[in-house]
Scaffold this active site. Structure first.
Site, PDB file in Angstrom:
ATOM      1  N   LYS A 209       0.839  -1.197   0.000  1.00  0.00           N
ATOM      2  CA  LYS A 209       0.000   0.000   0.000  1.00  0.00           C
ATOM      3  C   LYS A 209       0.879   1.254   0.000  1.00  0.00           C
ATOM      4  O   LYS A 209       0.674   2.164  -0.776  1.00  0.00           O
ATOM      5  CB  LYS A 209      -0.909  -0.042   1.234  1.00  0.00           C
ATOM      6  CG  LYS A 209      -1.853   1.120   1.348  1.00  0.00           C
ATOM      7  CD  LYS A 209      -2.786   0.926   2.532  1.00  0.00           C
ATOM      8  CE  LYS A 209      -3.576   2.206   2.794  1.00  0.00           C
ATOM      9  NZ  LYS A 209      -4.490   2.079   3.932  1.00  0.00           N
ATOM     10  N   GLU A 215      10.499  -4.610   4.705  1.00  0.00           N
ATOM     11  CA  GLU A 215      10.646  -6.006   4.263  1.00  0.00           C
ATOM     12  C   GLU A 215      10.346  -6.140   2.776  1.00  0.00           C
ATOM     13  O   GLU A 215      11.070  -6.794   2.016  1.00  0.00           O
ATOM     14  CB  GLU A 215       9.692  -6.919   5.051  1.00  0.00           C
ATOM     15  CG  GLU A 215       9.977  -7.013   6.537  1.00  0.00           C
ATOM     16  CD  GLU A 215       9.204  -5.996   7.364  1.00  0.00           C
ATOM     17  OE1 GLU A 215       8.915  -4.879   6.853  1.00  0.00           O
ATOM     18  OE2 GLU A 215       8.882  -6.313   8.524  1.00  0.00           O
ATOM     19  N   GLY A 269      -4.835  -2.110   5.173  1.00  0.00           N
ATOM     20  CA  GLY A 269      -4.065  -3.248   4.664  1.00  0.00           C
ATOM     21  C   GLY A 269      -4.731  -4.585   4.943  1.00  0.00           C
ATOM     22  O   GLY A 269      -4.832  -5.451   4.074  1.00  0.00           O
ATOM     23  N   ARG A 270      -5.229  -4.753   6.165  1.00  0.00           N
ATOM     24  CA  ARG A 270      -5.814  -6.063   6.528  1.00  0.00           C
ATOM     25  C   ARG A 270      -7.219  -6.255   5.964  1.00  0.00           C
ATOM     26  O   ARG A 270      -7.824  -7.300   6.165  1.00  0.00           O
ATOM     27  CB  ARG A 270      -5.792  -6.225   8.051  1.00  0.00           C
ATOM     28  CG  ARG A 270      -6.448  -5.098   8.816  1.00  0.00           C
ATOM     29  CD  ARG A 270      -6.097  -5.155  10.293  1.00  0.00           C
ATOM     30  NE  ARG A 270      -6.589  -4.010  11.049  1.00  0.00           N
ATOM     31  CZ  ARG A 270      -5.942  -2.867  11.202  1.00  0.00           C
ATOM     32  NH1 ARG A 270      -4.769  -2.692  10.622  1.00  0.00           N
ATOM     33  NH2 ARG A 270      -6.444  -1.880  11.926  1.00  0.00           N
ATOM     34  N   GLU A 355      -4.670  -7.008  14.788  1.00  0.00           N
ATOM     35  CA  GLU A 355      -4.202  -5.667  14.418  1.00  0.00           C
ATOM     36  C   GLU A 355      -5.365  -4.677  14.514  1.00  0.00           C
ATOM     37  O   GLU A 355      -5.163  -3.498  14.767  1.00  0.00           O
ATOM     38  CB  GLU A 355      -3.602  -5.682  13.000  1.00  0.00           C
ATOM     39  CG  GLU A 355      -2.732  -4.468  12.704  1.00  0.00           C
ATOM     40  CD  GLU A 355      -1.859  -4.634  11.473  1.00  0.00           C
ATOM     41  OE1 GLU A 355      -0.637  -4.835  11.623  1.00  0.00           O
ATOM     42  OE2 GLU A 355      -2.397  -4.559  10.355  1.00  0.00           O
ATOM     43  N   HIS A 386      -3.977 -33.437  17.144  1.00  0.00           N
ATOM     44  CA  HIS A 386      -2.789 -34.199  17.555  1.00  0.00           C
ATOM     45  C   HIS A 386      -1.662 -33.278  17.989  1.00  0.00           C
ATOM     46  O   HIS A 386      -0.506 -33.691  18.037  1.00  0.00           O
ATOM     47  CB  HIS A 386      -2.354 -35.110  16.407  1.00  0.00           C
ATOM     48  CG  HIS A 386      -3.417 -36.111  16.066  1.00  0.00           C
ATOM     49  ND1 HIS A 386      -3.532 -37.335  16.693  1.00  0.00           N
ATOM     50  CD2 HIS A 386      -4.468 -36.038  15.214  1.00  0.00           C
ATOM     51  CE1 HIS A 386      -4.579 -37.978  16.211  1.00  0.00           C
ATOM     52  NE2 HIS A 386      -5.164 -37.213  15.313  1.00  0.00           N
ATOM     53  N   LYS A 506       9.370  -0.713  14.462  1.00  0.00           N
ATOM     54  CA  LYS A 506       9.904  -0.292  13.161  1.00  0.00           C
ATOM     55  C   LYS A 506      10.903   0.843  13.344  1.00  0.00           C
ATOM     56  O   LYS A 506      11.975   0.846  12.743  1.00  0.00           O
ATOM     57  CB  LYS A 506       8.755   0.265  12.296  1.00  0.00           C
ATOM     58  CG  LYS A 506       7.969  -0.705  11.499  1.00  0.00           C
ATOM     59  CD  LYS A 506       7.223   0.079  10.405  1.00  0.00           C
ATOM     60  CE  LYS A 506       5.809  -0.348  10.251  1.00  0.00           C
ATOM     61  NZ  LYS A 506       5.014   0.474   9.353  1.00  0.00           N
TER      62      LYS A 506
END
Ligand code: F6P
Length: 541
Positions: A209, A215, A269-270, A355, A386, A506
């Site tokens: 965005k 990253e 973003g999410r 978030e 399991h 950050k």
């Protein structure tokens, strides 16, 4: 929007807290025995999904009180305000309009006096044109070869939704190309993704965005260097496209804005996997299936907008979340899809829920005195059985659970679906009703083992199911959780649409990067940070 009153001052909140004391201890065996119609009363249908919430730790009067709270917190009014473009994300002065991404072309939704729907459909049209060209081989790499590998580079909302959808929609994806997803700044992620690939047949979608995320920019730069070292600088235009809101940065990276697919600051973003961030999804499944995905989102938007509170799935799911987290004080939520194709869904929901609602101050900037977002985790069934279900059944923490199931499967594998769904249903039964010591003894269990083999039960769960996992039911499932998250945020009085909590790490990383690059330079860090910088620098070189 005016600031809301504080939750703790609401009459309906106080009534709920009193109700909790009045009904404790709540025993699901007794509740089911006393009310034969409990499952029917607590089953709600909408937009292709059925929610059985009868195994929540509630009495007959609990949900009506929760709905009173939803009304007092003005959930319907807030939802309408969101749909109409109000700046609900007030800490960033933004509208919250992910619902516009799946609105039909005839809709009119205004932000600052201009209708955003035509731009949404214009972008969808450009995405369809590009995806079709890539899928049918009309878009070629710089040397004239067909693209066979698409690598989506992004992180958070620019990765989790597309990666989750790619797995979920495997039965519908073209076999002419594959998609891979690179998010972590750990170079292992990119190097494994490109290992053995022919750069002439590889296309990168850089999804960000902001187009500034560390990253993503590091991965994009390394991918670009890999490609340029093999095909030369001129190849970049045929092997890189971008999804972003930041045209200047995209251009600076060397991507032609004609190969950029935009979206808008009113898409968090999410909440963006149905925007151009879903380009890899459309490439994989094609524009028609992508339209079905959007139609599924929209069907749940319409259900959320029109259904009365008592039969409104997002309201019910959200208010169950409020009950469990804030009234009962249960700090976690396990999301257990009994569907391998949804294996990435819990990770996707972690960002969506945590978030959005992992906040500790309300609209007034005051610390809240109620628990907000739970810790969300999960795993596809039956694998989780399991691994961590032992703790869910007999541990000291009570973990509310959302089961997700589909009646039918896209695969032709005989009894597998029957066994899978039998496990889901049996687990929900075991969590709710347990096994008493008397029952364990009656089975002839030796006395020293009775306590170990007893299951306390009263572990709450919801059971969500649909006929089949399809692009449409995936869309409506995601929209269901988006809107349930919204409902929770409204009740808690927090802003579900900012994410200031990701900023501190950050910004501190900037100095640590300097430290790791020059470990002997004078430092003002604390002794632990300094020691780690010295130690890891030695290891990194
Ligand atoms: O984690 C913080 C965050 O801003 C998320 O909200 C977002 O999804 C992610 O980073 C990626 O941001 P961008 O798409 O701008 O690279």
């Amino acid at each position: 929007m005016p600031l809301r009153s504080r939750l703790a001052d609401c009459g309906s909140w106080k009534a709920l807290v009193a109700h909790r004391s009045a009904i404790e201890p709540l025993d699901l065996r007794s509740a089911f025995a006393a009310e034969p119609g409990r499952a029917a009363r607590c089953t709600t249908i909408g937009a292709g999904w059925t929610l059985d919430w009868s195994k929540q730790l509630m009495q007959r009067g609990t949900m009506p009180l929760l709905l009173d709270l939803a009304r007092e917190r003005e959930v319907p009014e807030r939802f309408a305000a969101m749909l109409s473009g109000a700046r609900l994300n007030w800490t960033e002065e933004r509208s919250v309009l992910h619902t516009a991404l799946r609105a039909p072309p005839t809709a009119a939704i205004e932000v600052d006096g201009s209708n955003v729907v035509p731009a949404v459909h214009d972008t969808l049209g450009r995405m369809a044109h590009f995806s079709t060209a890539l899928r049918n081989g009309a878009w070629l790499g710089s040397t004239g070869k067909r693209i066979r590998h698409v690598i989506n580079i992004g992180i958070g909302g620019s990765d989790l939704g597309p990666a989750m959808a790619y797995q979920a929609l495997q039965p519908w994806r073209t076999r002419e190309l594959d998609c891979r997803f690179v998010s972590n700044v750990d170079g292992n992620d990119l190097s494994i993704a490109i290992e053995g690939l022919d750069p002439e047949q590889t296309l990168f979608i850089i999804c960000s965005k902001t187009f500034t995320t560390q990253e993503t920019m590091e991965n994009a730069g390394s991918a670009r260097a890999w490609l340029v070292s093999r095909l030369g600088e001129d190849a970049v235009g045929r092997h890189f496209v971008a999804v972003s809101t930041n045209e200047a940065k995209v251009r600076a990276f060397g991507i032609d804005p004609g190969h950029m697919f935009g979206f808008w600051d009113w898409v968090g973003g999410r909440y963006s996997m149905d925007s151009a961030i879903g380009l890899s999804t459309m490439v994989a499944v094609g524009p028609e299936r992508f339209s079905e995905l959007l139609a599924g989102f929209h069907a749940m938007d319409e259900h959320a907008r029109t259904a009365p509170l008592g039969s409104n799935l997002p309201v019910l799911l959200g208010m169950i979340g409020v009950w469990n987290a804030s009234v009962l004080g249960l700090p976690t939520l396990a999301v257990l899809p009994y569907e391998q194709l949804l294996a990435r869904f819990p990770a996707y929901l972690q960002q969506l829920l945590m978030e959005s609602n992992g906040k500790r101050v309300d609209d007034h900037g005051q610390p809240v005195s109620w628990q907000t977002c739970p810790v969300v985790f999960g795993e596809a069934g039956t694998n989780g059985q399991h691994a961590f279900y032992q703790m869910l059944h007999q541990g000291t923490t009570i973990v509310p659970i959302d089961f997700i199931c589909f009646r039918t499967a896209a695969h032709p594998m005989g009894r597998h679906r029957l066994l899978l769904n039998a496990n889901a249903i049996a687990q929900a039964q075991a969590f709710a009703f347990g096994r008493t010591a008397a029952e364990v003894r009656a089975e002839g269990t030796p006395e020293p083992l009775v306590a170990h083999r007893t299951f306390p039960g009263n572990r709450p769960s919801s059971f969500l199911w649909a006929e089949a996992l399809t692009p449409a039911t995936l869309g409506s499932l995601i929209a269901l959780y988006e809107h349930a998250t919204f409902v929770e945020g409204v009740v808690w009085g927090i802003n579900s649409f900012d994410q200031w909590g990701v900023e501190l790490g950050k910004s501190l990383a900037v100095d640590v990067i300097k430290g790791l690059s020059a470990p002997d330079a004078p430092s003002t860090h604390d002794s632990s940070t300094d020691a780690l910088i010295r130690a890891l620098h030695a290891k990194a070189t």
